[in-house]
Design a protein around this motif. Structure first.
Motif, mmCIF file in Angstrom:
data_model
loop_
_atom_site.group_PDB
_atom_site.id
_atom_site.type_symbol
_atom_site.label_atom_id
_atom_site.label_comp_id
_atom_site.label_asym_id
_atom_site.label_seq_id
_atom_site.Cartn_x
_atom_site.Cartn_y
_atom_site.Cartn_z
ATOM 1 N N PHE A 284 0.829 -1.203 0.000
ATOM 2 C CA PHE A 284 0.000 0.000 0.000
ATOM 3 C C PHE A 284 0.866 1.257 0.000
ATOM 4 C CE2 PHE A 284 -3.326 -2.505 2.641
ATOM 5 C CZ PHE A 284 -3.702 -3.216 1.520
ATOM 6 N N VAL A 285 0.621 2.141 -0.965
ATOM 7 C CA VAL A 285 1.354 3.405 -1.041
ATOM 8 C C VAL A 285 0.426 4.514 -1.502
ATOM 9 C CG1 VAL A 285 3.571 2.291 -1.571
ATOM 10 C CG2 VAL A 285 2.112 3.073 -3.453
ATOM 11 N N ILE A 286 0.803 5.737 -1.151
ATOM 12 C CA ILE A 286 0.206 6.931 -1.745
ATOM 13 C C ILE A 286 1.329 7.586 -2.538
ATOM 14 C CG2 ILE A 286 -0.760 9.221 -1.325
ATOM 15 C CD1 ILE A 286 -2.048 8.098 1.206
ATOM 16 N N ILE A 287 1.057 7.898 -3.799
ATOM 17 C CA ILE A 287 2.068 8.513 -4.656
ATOM 18 C C ILE A 287 1.642 9.948 -4.956
ATOM 19 C CG2 ILE A 287 3.248 8.409 -6.882
ATOM 20 C CD1 ILE A 287 2.989 5.410 -6.794
ATOM 21 N N GLY A 288 2.534 10.881 -4.645
ATOM 22 C CA GLY A 288 2.208 12.288 -4.809
ATOM 23 C C GLY A 288 3.119 13.004 -5.786
ATOM 24 N N ARG A 289 2.647 14.106 -6.286
ATOM 25 C CA ARG A 289 3.424 14.937 -7.206
ATOM 26 C C ARG A 289 4.299 15.891 -6.399
ATOM 27 N NH1 ARG A 289 0.456 16.302 -12.587
ATOM 28 N NH2 ARG A 289 1.767 18.146 -12.343
ATOM 29 N N LYS A 290 5.590 15.840 -6.665
ATOM 30 C CA LYS A 290 6.513 16.717 -5.947
ATOM 31 C C LYS A 290 6.251 18.187 -6.254
ATOM 32 C CE LYS A 290 10.347 13.430 -5.438
ATOM 33 N NZ LYS A 290 11.762 13.141 -5.804
ATOM 34 N N ASP A 291 5.756 18.465 -7.465
ATOM 35 C CA ASP A 291 5.496 19.866 -7.807
ATOM 36 C C ASP A 291 4.290 20.432 -7.053
ATOM 37 O OD1 ASP A 291 3.443 18.573 -9.120
ATOM 38 O OD2 ASP A 291 3.823 19.461 -11.080
ATOM 39 N N ARG B 64 -5.421 16.811 -2.215
ATOM 40 C CA ARG B 64 -6.487 15.996 -2.820
ATOM 41 C C ARG B 64 -5.882 14.684 -3.295
ATOM 42 N NH1 ARG B 64 -10.970 18.233 -5.147
ATOM 43 N NH2 ARG B 64 -10.500 17.361 -7.204
ATOM 44 N N VAL B 65 -6.424 13.579 -2.761
ATOM 45 C CA VAL B 65 -5.876 12.253 -3.042
ATOM 46 C C VAL B 65 -6.938 11.385 -3.724
ATOM 47 C CG1 VAL B 65 -4.820 10.178 -2.070
ATOM 48 C CG2 VAL B 65 -4.333 12.430 -1.048
ATOM 49 N N ALA B 66 -6.613 10.895 -4.913
ATOM 50 C CA ALA B 66 -7.554 10.068 -5.679
ATOM 51 C C ALA B 66 -7.487 8.609 -5.248
ATOM 52 C CB ALA B 66 -7.249 10.180 -7.170
ATOM 53 N N ALA B 67 -8.652 7.968 -5.245
ATOM 54 C CA ALA B 67 -8.732 6.528 -4.933
ATOM 55 C C ALA B 67 -10.091 6.020 -5.358
ATOM 56 C CB ALA B 67 -8.518 6.285 -3.445
ATOM 57 N N ALA B 68 -10.166 4.739 -5.668
ATOM 58 C CA ALA B 68 -11.457 4.117 -5.952
ATOM 59 C C ALA B 68 -12.251 4.023 -4.652
ATOM 60 C CB ALA B 68 -11.250 2.735 -6.561
ATOM 61 N N ALA B 69 -13.560 3.920 -4.770
ATOM 62 C CA ALA B 69 -14.420 3.928 -3.586
ATOM 63 C C ALA B 69 -14.128 2.751 -2.650
ATOM 64 C CB ALA B 69 -15.880 3.921 -4.017
ATOM 65 N N ASN C 170 -4.805 9.076 -15.170
ATOM 66 C CA ASN C 170 -5.168 10.276 -15.928
ATOM 67 C C ASN C 170 -5.319 11.500 -15.034
ATOM 68 O OD1 ASN C 170 -5.189 8.867 -18.344
ATOM 69 N ND2 ASN C 170 -7.368 8.393 -18.232
ATOM 70 N N VAL C 171 -5.981 11.331 -13.893
ATOM 71 C CA VAL C 171 -6.178 12.490 -13.022
ATOM 72 C C VAL C 171 -4.865 12.946 -12.397
ATOM 73 C CG1 VAL C 171 -8.601 11.982 -12.572
ATOM 74 C CG2 VAL C 171 -6.850 11.060 -11.023
ATOM 75 N N MET C 172 -3.940 11.993 -12.225
ATOM 76 C CA MET C 172 -2.615 12.352 -11.714
ATOM 77 C C MET C 172 -1.822 13.123 -12.767
ATOM 78 S SD MET C 172 -1.507 11.628 -8.604
ATOM 79 C CE MET C 172 0.224 11.116 -8.657
ATOM 80 N N VAL C 173 -1.826 12.622 -13.997
ATOM 81 C CA VAL C 173 -1.067 13.253 -15.077
ATOM 82 C C VAL C 173 -1.604 14.656 -15.377
ATOM 83 C CG1 VAL C 173 -0.494 13.114 -17.535
ATOM 84 C CG2 VAL C 173 -0.358 11.058 -16.109
ATOM 85 N N ARG C 174 -2.929 14.781 -15.386
ATOM 86 C CA ARG C 174 -3.531 16.090 -15.672
ATOM 87 C C ARG C 174 -3.361 17.078 -14.522
ATOM 88 N NH1 ARG C 174 -8.196 13.092 -17.651
ATOM 89 N NH2 ARG C 174 -9.216 13.636 -15.702
ATOM 90 N N GLY C 175 -3.100 16.556 -13.333
ATOM 91 C CA GLY C 175 -2.972 17.437 -12.181
ATOM 92 C C GLY C 175 -4.302 17.764 -11.536
ATOM 93 N N ASP C 176 -5.330 16.947 -11.811
ATOM 94 C CA ASP C 176 -6.637 17.158 -11.185
ATOM 95 C C ASP C 176 -6.561 16.894 -9.683
ATOM 96 O OD1 ASP C 176 -7.505 17.576 -13.751
ATOM 97 O OD2 ASP C 176 -8.479 15.623 -13.959
ATOM 98 N N VAL C 177 -5.609 16.032 -9.293
ATOM 99 C CA VAL C 177 -5.391 15.717 -7.880
ATOM 100 C C VAL C 177 -3.903 15.875 -7.584
ATOM 101 C CG1 VAL C 177 -7.356 14.122 -7.709
ATOM 102 C CG2 VAL C 177 -5.089 13.253 -8.388
ATOM 103 N N ASP C 178 -3.576 15.869 -6.306
ATOM 104 C CA ASP C 178 -2.180 16.013 -5.895
ATOM 105 C C ASP C 178 -1.491 14.672 -5.703
ATOM 106 O OD1 ASP C 178 -2.494 18.944 -5.521
ATOM 107 O OD2 ASP C 178 -3.833 18.295 -3.911
ATOM 108 N N ALA C 179 -2.290 13.649 -5.450
ATOM 109 C CA ALA C 179 -1.735 12.321 -5.158
ATOM 110 C C ALA C 179 -2.805 11.273 -5.413
ATOM 111 C CB ALA C 179 -1.251 12.261 -3.705
ATOM 112 N N ALA C 180 -2.410 9.998 -5.357
ATOM 113 C CA ALA C 180 -3.359 8.903 -5.541
ATOM 114 C C ALA C 180 -2.851 7.668 -4.809
ATOM 115 C CB ALA C 180 -3.551 8.590 -7.029
ATOM 116 N N THR C 181 -3.773 6.802 -4.442
ATOM 117 C CA THR C 181 -3.405 5.538 -3.798
ATOM 118 C C THR C 181 -3.096 4.492 -4.855
ATOM 119 O OG1 THR C 181 -5.699 4.765 -3.732
ATOM 120 C CG2 THR C 181 -4.884 5.963 -1.792
ATOM 121 N N TYR C 182 -2.177 3.601 -4.526
ATOM 122 C CA TYR C 182 -1.806 2.512 -5.427
ATOM 123 C C TYR C 182 -1.380 1.299 -4.619
ATOM 124 C CZ TYR C 182 -1.471 5.592 -9.548
ATOM 125 O OH TYR C 182 -1.737 6.455 -10.587
#
Length: 341
Positions: free
Chosen positions: A118-125, A139-144, A178-190
């Motif tokens: 389990f990790v959360i991956i965030g954008r350094k920028d 803002r962290v993206a994840a499935a429900a 996609n939401v990570m690449v576009r910058g819609d969120v700051d991070a996401a779970t993986y």
């Protein structure tokens, strides 16, 4: 008239062929088993396809079919319903399932992921670093319904921080990159090993990987689960575990054959990407602990703490006993579960 006779002849031939195929399986004395993955086919689960392609399951008297899954919770319910004999599912989710369904026959037989990836991956920028506190207000993206998201309260507890440290943005698995690449969120779970799809689109040096285990949270991840099979066909369950363990040991030593077997099932997969994925996966499968307890094994004290943690965080009405949750009687001998460091 001739067309009718032709169609009748074809149908008869088809039925006969099906009967012959079924008879061949029966004649070989193979026990049919249905196994569900937790997600789609990737190198993460390539050892199971190696066991299938090399005939390890057949050697054990099994006729195994492997289907893709739609998450750990779905795997557990598939096995509990009897739709599948075995599945790959998350231990924390199984703890919850046992608490809500105390009479369930579903048990873990073999710990595949010795540590949950389990990790959360965030954008350094966006100001995110490997310090979890850098997620504050983000803002962290994840499935429900997703294991990494659902386990966050336990990580927050280990970090002595608030579970509301950041804002959840619910998105589908397929849209997460996609939401990570576009910058819609700051991070996401993986799952750490699932993040290679993101690494292919965003340079790794621009991303920060926050690992739950580095927060001091030691969780067992996905395990091989079985339900009624344990009572009705225990030897078949034991044989499946034995063949899978054999393939896992081989894959840890050299993944080439397993990757080839995986690609034979899913030809569109990129071998370079899958090799990168496997390099991450193996870190969570073969650990310092597995060198003590062997592949597939668990430490009762660690499992006990995980049960306590899940029960506390999710306010479970009851806690399943470790021996009810994990049945060690189906593990191969220790000598067959050892791997080199």
């Amino acid at each position: 008239m001739q067309r009718r006779q032709f169609l009748h002849s074809c149908l008869a031939s088809s039925v006969a062929a099906s009967g012959l195929a079924a008879s061949a399986v029966h004649a070989q004395g193979l026990t049919p088993l249905r196994f569900t993955l937790d997600f789609r086919v990737t190198s993460q689960t390539s050892p199971f396809f190696l066991a299938l392609s090399k005939g390890y399951y057949k050697d054990e008297g099994l006729d195994v079919s492997i289907d893709v899954g739609s998450g750990s919770v779905a795997s557990i319910t598939r096995v509990a319903s009897g739709a599948y004999d075995l599945g790959l599912g998350d231990i924390s989710s199984l703890i919850e399932f046992h608490a809500q369904n105390p009479d369930t026959p579903v048990q873990a037989l073999y710990q595949y992921y010795n540590r949950a990836p389990f990790v959360i991956i965030g954008r350094k920028d966006r100001g995110i670093s490997t310090d979890f506190q850098s997620l504050k207000g983000k803002r962290v993206a994840a499935a429900a319904v997703e294991s990494t998201r659902r386990s966050w309260p336990m990580a927050a507890r280990a970090l002595k921080t608030s579970p509301e440290l950041f804002e959840w943005v619910t998105t589908d698995f397929s849209a997460r990159d996609n939401v990570m690449v576009r910058g819609d969120v700051d991070a996401a779970t993986y799952f750490h090993d699932s993040a290679v799809s993101l690494f292919a689109r965003v340079p790794e040096q621009e991303l920060a990987v926050l690992e739950y285990q580095k927060a001091g949270l030691h969780l067992y991840g996905n395990a091989i689960l079985a339900g009624k099979l344990v009572q009705e066909k225990p030897e078949a369950a034991r044989a499946f575990v034995r063949a899978s363990n054999r393939a896992l040991r081989e894959t840890l030593a050299n993944p080439d054959a397993a990757l080839a077997a995986m690609r034979a099932r899913e030809p569109i997969l990129n071998l370079d990407v899958e090799r990168q994925r496997w390099a991450i996966t193996r870190r969570y499968l073969s650990t310092a602990e597995t060198r003590e307890v062997g592949l597939g094994g668990v430490q009762p004290a660690v499992l006990g703490r995980q049960i306590d943690e899940v029960a506390a965080v999710f306010n479970l009405a009851r806690k399943p006993a470790p021996e009810r949750l994990f049945n060690t009687a189906f593990l191969p001998p220790m000598a067959e579960r050892q791997v080199k460091a």
